[in-house]
Design an enzyme around this catalytic site. Structure first.
Site, PDB file in Angstrom:
ATOM      1  N   LYS A   1       0.843  -1.202   0.000  1.00 49.58           N
ATOM      2  CA  LYS A   1       0.000   0.000   0.000  1.00 49.58           C
ATOM      3  C   LYS A   1       0.874   1.245   0.000  1.00 49.58           C
ATOM      4  O   LYS A   1       0.619   2.202  -0.735  1.00 49.58           O
ATOM      5  CB  LYS A   1      -0.939  -0.003   1.230  1.00 49.58           C
TER       6      LYS A   1
ATOM      7  N   GLU B   1      -7.530  -1.593  14.774  1.00 47.39           N
ATOM      8  CA  GLU B   1      -8.660  -1.659  13.824  1.00 47.39           C
ATOM      9  C   GLU B   1      -9.913  -2.049  14.585  1.00 47.39           C
ATOM     10  O   GLU B   1     -10.034  -3.191  15.022  1.00 47.39           O
ATOM     11  CB  GLU B   1      -8.387  -2.668  12.705  1.00 47.39           C
TER      12      GLU B   1
ATOM     13  N   ASP C   1      -7.660   2.761   4.771  1.00 48.79           N
ATOM     14  CA  ASP C   1      -8.422   1.546   4.994  1.00 48.79           C
ATOM     15  C   ASP C   1      -9.168   1.213   3.712  1.00 48.79           C
ATOM     16  O   ASP C   1      -9.815   2.075   3.112  1.00 48.79           O
ATOM     17  CB  ASP C   1      -9.397   1.695   6.169  1.00 48.79           C
TER      18      ASP C   1
ATOM     19  N   TYR D   1      -5.860  -8.811  -3.592  1.00 50.48           N
ATOM     20  CA  TYR D   1      -6.885  -9.228  -4.542  1.00 50.48           C
ATOM     21  C   TYR D   1      -6.546  -8.834  -5.990  1.00 50.48           C
ATOM     22  O   TYR D   1      -7.376  -9.011  -6.885  1.00 50.48           O
ATOM     23  CB  TYR D   1      -8.241  -8.621  -4.140  1.00 50.48           C
TER      24      TYR D   1
ATOM     25  N   LYS E   1      -1.883   0.410 -12.989  1.00 49.48           N
ATOM     26  CA  LYS E   1      -2.839   0.363 -11.867  1.00 49.48           C
ATOM     27  C   LYS E   1      -2.888   1.692 -11.103  1.00 49.48           C
ATOM     28  O   LYS E   1      -3.954   2.172 -10.726  1.00 49.48           O
ATOM     29  CB  LYS E   1      -2.446  -0.777 -10.920  1.00 49.48           C
TER      30      LYS E   1
ATOM     31  N   HIS F   1      -8.582   2.610  -6.914  1.00 43.06           N
ATOM     32  CA  HIS F   1      -9.324   3.223  -5.806  1.00 43.06           C
ATOM     33  C   HIS F   1      -8.377   4.101  -4.982  1.00 43.06           C
ATOM     34  O   HIS F   1      -8.722   5.187  -4.543  1.00 43.06           O
ATOM     35  CB  HIS F   1      -9.948   2.122  -4.936  1.00 43.06           C
ATOM     36  N   ARG F   2      -7.149   3.597  -4.805  1.00 42.58           N
ATOM     37  CA  ARG F   2      -6.118   4.340  -4.041  1.00 42.58           C
ATOM     38  C   ARG F   2      -5.784   5.656  -4.744  1.00 42.58           C
ATOM     39  O   ARG F   2      -5.687   6.712  -4.115  1.00 42.58           O
ATOM     40  CB  ARG F   2      -4.883   3.436  -3.932  1.00 42.58           C
TER      41      ARG F   2
HETATM   42  P1  ITT Z   1      -2.975  -1.699   7.284  1.00 44.68           P
HETATM   43  O1  ITT Z   1      -1.907  -2.042   8.271  1.00 44.68           O
HETATM   44  O2  ITT Z   1      -2.721  -0.429   6.543  1.00 44.68           O
HETATM   45  O3  ITT Z   1      -4.373  -1.768   7.865  1.00 44.68           O
HETATM   46  P2  ITT Z   1      -3.928  -3.945   5.688  1.00 44.68           P
HETATM   47  O4  ITT Z   1      -3.313  -4.780   4.604  1.00 44.68           O
HETATM   48  O5  ITT Z   1      -4.500  -4.667   6.869  1.00 44.68           O
HETATM   49  O6  ITT Z   1      -2.866  -2.866   6.153  1.00 44.68           O
HETATM   50  P3  ITT Z   1      -6.597  -2.953   5.120  1.00 44.68           P
HETATM   51  O7  ITT Z   1      -7.029  -3.164   6.543  1.00 44.68           O
HETATM   52  O8  ITT Z   1      -6.958  -1.680   4.461  1.00 44.68           O
HETATM   53  O9  ITT Z   1      -5.009  -3.048   5.001  1.00 44.68           O
HETATM   54  O10 ITT Z   1      -7.064  -4.233   4.318  1.00 44.68           O
HETATM   55  C1  ITT Z   1      -7.532  -4.213   3.055  1.00 44.68           C
HETATM   56  C2  ITT Z   1      -7.149  -5.498   2.352  1.00 44.68           C
HETATM   57  O11 ITT Z   1      -7.703  -5.400   1.042  1.00 44.68           O
HETATM   58  C3  ITT Z   1      -5.634  -5.644   2.151  1.00 44.68           C
HETATM   59  O12 ITT Z   1      -5.023  -6.415   3.170  1.00 44.68           O
HETATM   60  C4  ITT Z   1      -5.552  -6.374   0.803  1.00 44.68           C
HETATM   61  O13 ITT Z   1      -5.686  -7.765   0.974  1.00 44.68           O
HETATM   62  C5  ITT Z   1      -6.785  -5.840   0.078  1.00 44.68           C
HETATM   63  N1  ITT Z   1      -6.447  -4.708  -0.810  1.00 44.68           N
HETATM   64  C6  ITT Z   1      -6.583  -3.382  -0.566  1.00 44.68           C
HETATM   65  N2  ITT Z   1      -6.169  -2.646  -1.609  1.00 44.68           N
HETATM   66  C7  ITT Z   1      -5.751  -3.539  -2.528  1.00 44.68           C
HETATM   67  C8  ITT Z   1      -5.186  -3.414  -3.813  1.00 44.68           C
HETATM   68  O14 ITT Z   1      -4.934  -2.233  -4.368  1.00 44.68           O
HETATM   69  N3  ITT Z   1      -4.872  -4.528  -4.470  1.00 44.68           N
HETATM   70  C9  ITT Z   1      -5.099  -5.742  -3.926  1.00 44.68           C
HETATM   71  N4  ITT Z   1      -5.625  -5.958  -2.729  1.00 44.68           N
HETATM   72  C10 ITT Z   1      -5.938  -4.856  -2.017  1.00 44.68           C
END
Ligand code: ITT
Length: 184
Positions: free
Chosen positions: A16, A40, A69, A143, A162, A167-168
């Site tokens: 991320k 969280e 998030d 994903y 990408k 979305h990011r």
């Molecule tokens: P944080 O420590 O920042 O919370 P995290 O991975 O747990 O890290 P989230 O709680 O936001 O982050 O979880 C969202 C999940 O959705 C993340 O773990 C990925 O599996 C998935 N995800 C989010 N954005 C994605 C992207 O651009 N491509 C693929 N999978 C994504």
């Protein structure tokens, strides 16, 4: 040499950060990385989770921070995994998601970017509509191998732009405009 930043992305997920850093670079915003597992809360709202994460990040590091998030919302599953995306990925993973789906494969990715400093907590939302592929395609994180953005035939894992449509990107574009204006 240690470079000092005015702004830090706090997350346990380096993917991320890498994407956020590249996107913010387009706007001339430099951001450092602080790896941390943030608080969280259990909630159906990405917004509430994001605010809690941002406040936790600020209280830990006492520096202006950005957190994110995300959720993958799948129509056929009534929006699941949504706020539980991280947990679902770690448990059933992409294979588990594919096994749950039938004909309706509509889905959307949502990103909430939240900025927090001593005085301000502010969130920005970005979305991207798409669908879930039939099989996993390409090598990517999370994903990415199963998400196909609308208008494309390839998954996030198979494309090289990408960061120009995710979305990011949509959330960080809004954040960047606000942040640059605030700095003036
Ligand atoms: P944080 O420590 O920042 O919370 P995290 O991975 O747990 O890290 P989230 O709680 O936001 O982050 O979880 C969202 C999940 O959705 C993340 O773990 C990925 O599996 C998935 N995800 C989010 N954005 C994605 C992207 O651009 N491509 C693929 N999978 C994504």
């Amino acid at each position: 040499m240690h470079k000092s930043f005015d702004l830090f992305f706090v997350s346990s997920n380096r993917h991320k950060y890498q994407e956020a850093k590249n996107i913010l670079n387009l706007y001339g915003i430099k951001i450092g990385f602080l790896k941390s597992n943030l608080n969280e809360i259990q909630s159906n709202s990405l917004h509430s989770i994001a605010i809690e994460k941002a406040q936790d990040a600020f209280s830990k590091f006492k520096k202006p921070v950005v957190i994110e998030d995300d959720g993958l919302f799948i129509d056929f599953l009534d929006g699941f995994p949504g706020p539980y995306s991280s947990y679902v990925f770690k448990t059933i993973g992409n294979k588990g998601i594919l096994n749950l789906l039938k004909n309706n494969r509509k889905a959307k990715f949502v990103s909430i970017i939240t900025y927090c400093d001593k005085n301000i907590v502010k969130s920005f939302e970005g979305k991207l509509d798409g669908k879930i592929s039939i099989i996993q395609k390409g090598k990517g994180w999370g994903y990415d191998p199963i998400f196909i953005p609308n208008g494309l035939k390839k998954t996030f894992a198979e494309i090289n732009n990408k960061n120009e449509l995710s979305h990011r990107y949509n959330a960080l574009k809004k954040f960047s405009k606000w942040y640059l204006y605030k700095q003036e």
